[in-house]
Each structure stands twice: as C-alpha cells, then as structure tokens.
Design a protein around this motif. Structure first.
Motif, PDB file in Angstrom:
ATOM      1  N   GLN A   1     -27.163  39.800  -6.156  1.00 19.91           N
ATOM      2  CA  GLN A   1     -26.491  38.755  -6.926  1.00 19.91           C
ATOM      3  C   GLN A   1     -25.129  38.423  -6.312  1.00 19.91           C
ATOM      4  O   GLN A   1     -24.731  37.256  -6.248  1.00 19.91           O
ATOM      5  N   GLY A   2     -24.416  39.458  -5.866  1.00 20.43           N
ATOM      6  CA  GLY A   2     -23.119  39.236  -5.240  1.00 20.43           C
ATOM      7  C   GLY A   2     -23.236  38.382  -3.990  1.00 20.43           C
ATOM      8  O   GLY A   2     -22.471  37.438  -3.792  1.00 20.43           O
ATOM      9  N   TYR A   3     -24.226  38.699  -3.162  1.00 16.59           N
ATOM     10  CA  TYR A   3     -24.437  37.949  -1.936  1.00 16.59           C
ATOM     11  C   TYR A   3     -24.785  36.489  -2.242  1.00 16.59           C
ATOM     12  O   TYR A   3     -24.267  35.573  -1.607  1.00 16.59           O
ATOM     13  N   GLN A   4     -25.649  36.278  -3.231  1.00 14.32           N
ATOM     14  CA  GLN A   4     -26.042  34.911  -3.600  1.00 14.32           C
ATOM     15  C   GLN A   4     -24.834  34.102  -4.068  1.00 14.32           C
ATOM     16  O   GLN A   4     -24.668  32.937  -3.679  1.00 14.32           O
ATOM     17  N   HIS A   5     -23.992  34.697  -4.897  1.00 16.90           N
ATOM     18  CA  HIS A   5     -22.833  33.968  -5.422  1.00 16.90           C
ATOM     19  C   HIS A   5     -21.799  33.678  -4.330  1.00 16.90           C
ATOM     20  O   HIS A   5     -21.237  32.583  -4.283  1.00 16.90           O
ATOM     21  N   ILE A   6     -21.556  34.656  -3.470  1.00  8.39           N
ATOM     22  CA  ILE A   6     -20.570  34.427  -2.406  1.00  8.39           C
ATOM     23  C   ILE A   6     -21.115  33.416  -1.403  1.00  8.39           C
ATOM     24  O   ILE A   6     -20.374  32.572  -0.900  1.00  8.39           O
ATOM     25  N   SER A   7     -22.423  33.449  -1.143  1.00  8.62           N
ATOM     26  CA  SER A   7     -23.034  32.431  -0.283  1.00  8.62           C
ATOM     27  C   SER A   7     -22.837  31.045  -0.872  1.00  8.62           C
ATOM     28  O   SER A   7     -22.530  30.088  -0.162  1.00  8.62           O
ATOM     29  N   ARG A   8     -23.001  30.943  -2.180  1.00 10.48           N
ATOM     30  CA  ARG A   8     -22.818  29.650  -2.860  1.00 10.48           C
ATOM     31  C   ARG A   8     -21.373  29.180  -2.720  1.00 10.48           C
ATOM     32  O   ARG A   8     -21.107  27.997  -2.501  1.00 10.48           O
ATOM     33  N   ALA A   9     -20.419  30.103  -2.838  1.00  8.44           N
ATOM     34  CA  ALA A   9     -19.004  29.750  -2.680  1.00  8.44           C
ATOM     35  C   ALA A   9     -18.743  29.202  -1.279  1.00  8.44           C
ATOM     36  O   ALA A   9     -18.033  28.209  -1.111  1.00  8.44           O
ATOM     37  N   VAL A  10     -19.347  29.837  -0.267  1.00 10.15           N
ATOM     38  CA  VAL A  10     -19.169  29.376   1.115  1.00 10.15           C
ATOM     39  C   VAL A  10     -19.796  27.994   1.294  1.00 10.15           C
ATOM     40  O   VAL A  10     -19.229  27.128   1.962  1.00 10.15           O
ATOM     41  N   GLU A  11     -20.955  27.760   0.685  1.00  7.12           N
ATOM     42  CA  GLU A  11     -21.594  26.439   0.766  1.00  7.12           C
ATOM     43  C   GLU A  11     -20.704  25.368   0.137  1.00  7.12           C
ATOM     44  O   GLU A  11     -20.598  24.256   0.653  1.00  7.12           O
ATOM     45  N   MET A  12     -20.060  25.713  -0.975  1.00  8.58           N
ATOM     46  CA  MET A  12     -19.232  24.736  -1.683  1.00  8.58           C
ATOM     47  C   MET A  12     -17.899  24.480  -0.979  1.00  8.58           C
ATOM     48  O   MET A  12     -17.358  23.386  -1.065  1.00  8.58           O
ATOM     49  N   ASP A  13     -17.356  25.516  -0.330  1.00  7.73           N
ATOM     50  CA  ASP A  13     -16.069  25.380   0.363  1.00  7.73           C
ATOM     51  C   ASP A  13     -16.155  26.093   1.713  1.00  7.73           C
ATOM     52  O   ASP A  13     -15.625  27.191   1.884  1.00  7.73           O
TER      53      ASP A  13
END
Length: 198
Positions: A127-139
């Motif tokens: 879950q941590g990896y998925q959320h941080i990946s999403r943050a990188v995609e957004m910014d």
C-alpha cells in the motif's frame, strides 16, 4: 515565520521554474537518505521539512494569499495540516497523523505521499508503494517523492536478491534434519542405529 524565498535561496517573485530548480537542488543536498547513519541526520531532516514547506508554500499557497492582500506572513508553516501530519509521523504517532490526513478533503500528491509513508511505517509495503507511486505520478518534479520511491524499489530488489542467494547452495535446519532422519533410516535397515532416540 521564515521567508520561503530565503529558504530556497531565491529572490522574491521567482518564477515557478526557478522555484522547482532551487527545490530540486536543495532536496538532493539535504534529503535524509543521504545522511543515513550520520550524526547530522536529524539536522538534515529538519532542513528537508523546511525546504518542503517553502516549496509547497510558494507553489500552492502563496498566490492565493498574495491576491488576498493578507499581511500575516507565512502562517502556513505551523498551521498546515500537512506540516502537522509530518510532525506526527516523525514522532511515530501514526494514528493521529492518519486521522488528520483522512480529514483533509483534497487528495493531492502530498496527501498520497504522506499516506504512503504512514503505510510504510506500519509495515504495509504494498500500500505504501502504491501511494508513493501515485504521488510521483501526480508531481513528477518532486525530488523527495522520487527519492522515496527509488529507495523503496532499491530495498525491494535487495530483499529479492538476498532471497535468491539463500535459495542457492545454502542449507537450512530442515535440510539438516531431513538428512539425519534419512541417514538413520538407512542405518536401521542395515542393522545399525545412527540416532538412538528415533
């Protein structure tokens, strides 16, 4: 409260591109991963918080405040929900941090990053990896998010590599027990007894 332009080493009125470039340069210099097992790690972490605040303030908060003509300076630093969440995470008060985070209405890159960090601290790596990946995609320009994602990917590959190395020629306790039991059976078939208690 400190001037975010001074924190990033910029003149007032710097363009968004200048702000991004200054942020990237300082984030590379002060990112806590650079100071692992170093007595300066606490200082680097504080400096990184300050740099993140200045960047977020100038990129997201400053234009609204400047248009409104507010003169109360840079209250975002201590009043920000994200600042509170980061502070609670650093003090390992994850339930409080998550409660504040979940009450924030907008789900921007910082929200996903902090949620990912909370998951990681709890040991919920997927879950941590998925959320941080999403943050990188957004910014994608945020060096802190990208460095955290790279660090997670490196740790995961190191873990997999260590697991593969252990599968090779290594011998674990189960292998030793199996070998002894088989040897004892063979000895008993031939009239001997390798392990007398079996």
């Amino acid at each position: 409260m400190k001037d975010p332009y001074k924190i990033l080493g910029l003149n007032k009125g710097a363009s968004k591109e200048e702000i991004r470039e200054a942020y990237r340069k300082l984030a590379r210099k002060y990112h806590p991963d650079q100071y692992a097992n170093n007595p300066l790690s606490d200082l680097a972490e504080e400096k990184m918080k300050e740099i993140n605040w200045a960047y977020n303030y100038l990129m997201n908060e400053a234009p609204d405040r400047e248009r409104g003509g507010g003169s109360n300076g840079y209250q975002y630093y201590s009043d920000s929900k994200y600042y509170q969440v980061r502070d609670l995470i650093n003090r390992n008060r994850l339930m409080e941090a998550e409660r504040i985070l979940d009450n924030i209405g907008s789900r921007d890159a910082e929200w996903f990053f902090l949620k990912g960090i909370i998951y990681m601290r709890r040991g919920w790596y997927d879950q941590g990896y998925q959320h941080i990946s999403r943050a990188v995609e957004m910014d994608p320009g945020n060096e802190e998010y990208r460095a955290a994602l790279r660090n997670m990917a490196y740790q995961a590959s190191s873990y997999r590599r260590a697991g593969r190395e252990m599968e090779g020629d290594s011998c674990d306790a189960c292998d030793v027990c199996t070998c002894l039991l088989c040897s004892d059976c063979c000895c008993e078939c031939m009239g001997g007894d390798l392990i007398s208690c079996c």
